[in-house]
Design an enzyme around this catalytic site. Structure first.
Site, PDB file in Angstrom:
ATOM      1  N   CYS A  93       0.806  -1.226   0.000  1.00 53.31           N
ATOM      2  CA  CYS A  93       0.000   0.000   0.000  1.00 53.31           C
ATOM      3  C   CYS A  93       0.832   1.266   0.000  1.00 53.31           C
ATOM      4  O   CYS A  93       0.340   2.339  -0.332  1.00 53.31           O
ATOM      5  CB  CYS A  93      -0.943   0.013   1.208  1.00 53.31           C
ATOM      6  SG  CYS A  93      -2.135  -1.328   1.222  1.00 53.31           S
ATOM      7  N   HIS A 337      -9.332   3.275  -1.716  1.00 52.40           N
ATOM      8  CA  HIS A 337      -7.932   2.910  -1.488  1.00 52.40           C
ATOM      9  C   HIS A 337      -7.416   2.102  -2.671  1.00 52.40           C
ATOM     10  O   HIS A 337      -7.407   0.872  -2.641  1.00 52.40           O
ATOM     11  CB  HIS A 337      -7.870   2.103  -0.189  1.00 52.40           C
ATOM     12  CG  HIS A 337      -6.492   1.699   0.245  1.00 52.40           C
ATOM     13  ND1 HIS A 337      -5.332   2.151  -0.343  1.00 52.40           N
ATOM     14  CD2 HIS A 337      -6.099   0.860   1.248  1.00 52.40           C
ATOM     15  CE1 HIS A 337      -4.289   1.608   0.265  1.00 52.40           C
ATOM     16  NE2 HIS A 337      -4.730   0.826   1.234  1.00 52.40           N
TER      17      HIS A 337
END
Length: 382
Positions: A93, A337
């Site tokens: 991420c 996200h």
């Protein structure tokens, strides 16, 4: 401050842009990573007023894409000269923010201009399989291992446990998630995001913000990952598609171009326990602040990736940071996200706030990543 360099010699971000963030399976679901990222790279050159031939490299983060070299593919799809190379980064991420940090290092080492950021298409990510064992069938896996067996918890479970250990209540999590949606929805309706968004295939708005999502409505949702837990689908981020990137130039190029921008004062990467990856941004923030010679009190704009409300609140508590100072125009809980791009989205948001709308001088971006890592960056408008 950046190691061995004065602020006046630090790399500078002179342009920043992102696609709308699409919920997986929705508005951007038919676009592969190169078709998501290419319009952003093209827009960056136009925003910076520079020719593609001046670009020394393209660095893009990506987690679940088709493999190969996504950055090189995207650069060629964008029509950059074939002499411009590309590098794909996978720090999960944190990949997009790590890519910008790497671009800063390249510029410090002599590169004049680097395009850097991240791209993720969860909708078009290929299915992958472990080979058959003992004559059986191939076994599909949804993600690669983040850590050795026994430490490799799913993100939802690990962050539910993190919130519990930090004493973050379900009520705080739902209230924070509702806040993110309210702030992002208000910003969207006011056109705050318009200047940073590149239209892609006719899509011009983020899919996910919901203006009517209240803490009371969120309180009705059941725990999503473990019995008695506090993390739900409502106080977690959404799986998303999107791309974001910036133009990083040397101080010399910045002076020649005479543009406003964000000076990269420091970057930091840190590791934490693999079973509690959500904590990763805490040590990274501390290191980045120390390297920049500033404290949280000095920071005007703070963008933390909101993977889970409980995770963000646990990190804020540990840093003694007021959560109301975080993502003041909404974050990933509302926007989504897109894994490999999310770290770069944070920097685009800082550029919009500090450069485009002049809402302060110092900014902080930070994100946690699977496997127990965090990346942070401190920037200064200039």
């Amino acid at each position: 401050m950046t190691s061995g360099h004065g602020r006046s010699q630090a790399p500078v971000i002179i342009a920043a842009a992102r696609t709308p963030i699409g919920t997986a399976g929705h508005s951007l679901s038919k676009l592969t990573v190169d078709r998501l990222g290419a319009p952003v790279l093209t827009s960056l050159l136009a925003r910076a007023g520079v020719d593609g031939g001046l670009v020394d490299d393209v660095i893009l983060g990506n987690c679940t894409g088709p493999g190969g070299n996504v950055a090189r593919l995207t650069a060629l799809t964008a029509g950059l000269p074939e002499e411009v190379p590309g590098l794909t980064v996978d720090r999960q991420c944190a990949s997009g923010l790590a890519a910008i940090g790497l671009a800063a290092h390249l510029v410090r080492d002599g590169a004049g201009m680097v395009l850097a950021g991240g791209v993720e298409s969860a909708s078009t990510a290929p299915w992958r399989f472990w080979p058959p064992v003992g004559g059986g069938e191939p076994q599909r896996y949804t993600r690669a291992p983040f850590a050795p067996e026994g430490l490799d918890l799913d993100m939802g479970i690990s962050n539910d446990l993190l919130a519990a250990e930090a004493g973050v209540s379900r009520q705080r999590q739902d209230a924070y998630a509702a806040r993110s949606h309210a702030l992002a929805s208000a910003a969207q309706e006011a056109g705050v995001f318009d200047s940073e968004i590149v239209a892609v295939e006719g899509v011009v708005r983020d899919d996910r913000p919901r203006p009517g999502l209240t803490a009371e409505r969120l309180a009705r949702l059941r725990p999503a990952f473990r019995a008695g837990g506090t993390v739900t689908a409502g106080n977690s981020c959404g799986v998303s598609d999107g791309a974001a990137a910036v133009v990083v130039v040397s101080s010399h190029h910045h002076q020649e171009l005479g543009q406003s921008g964000l000076r990269i004062l420091s970057t930091a990467t840190a590791g934490v326990a693999a079973a509690r990856p959500g904590r990763g941004l805490v040590p990274a923030v501390r290191i980045a602040l120390d390297r920049a010679g500033v404290s949280l009190v000095d920071i005007d704009a703070i963008e933390l990736n909101e993977a889970f409300a409980g995770q963000v609140l646990a990190c804020c508590d540990e840093l003694r940071l007021d959560p109301d100072r975080v993502c003041e125009e909404g974050g990933a809980l509302a926007l989504g996200h897109p894994w490999g791009a999310s770290g770069a989205v944070l920097v685009v948001r800082l550029f919009s706030r500090l450069v485009t709308r002049r809402q302060g001088r110092l900014g902080l971006a930070a994100i946690a990543a699977g496997g127990g890592m965090g990346v942070a960056m401190v920037v200064e408008s200039c």
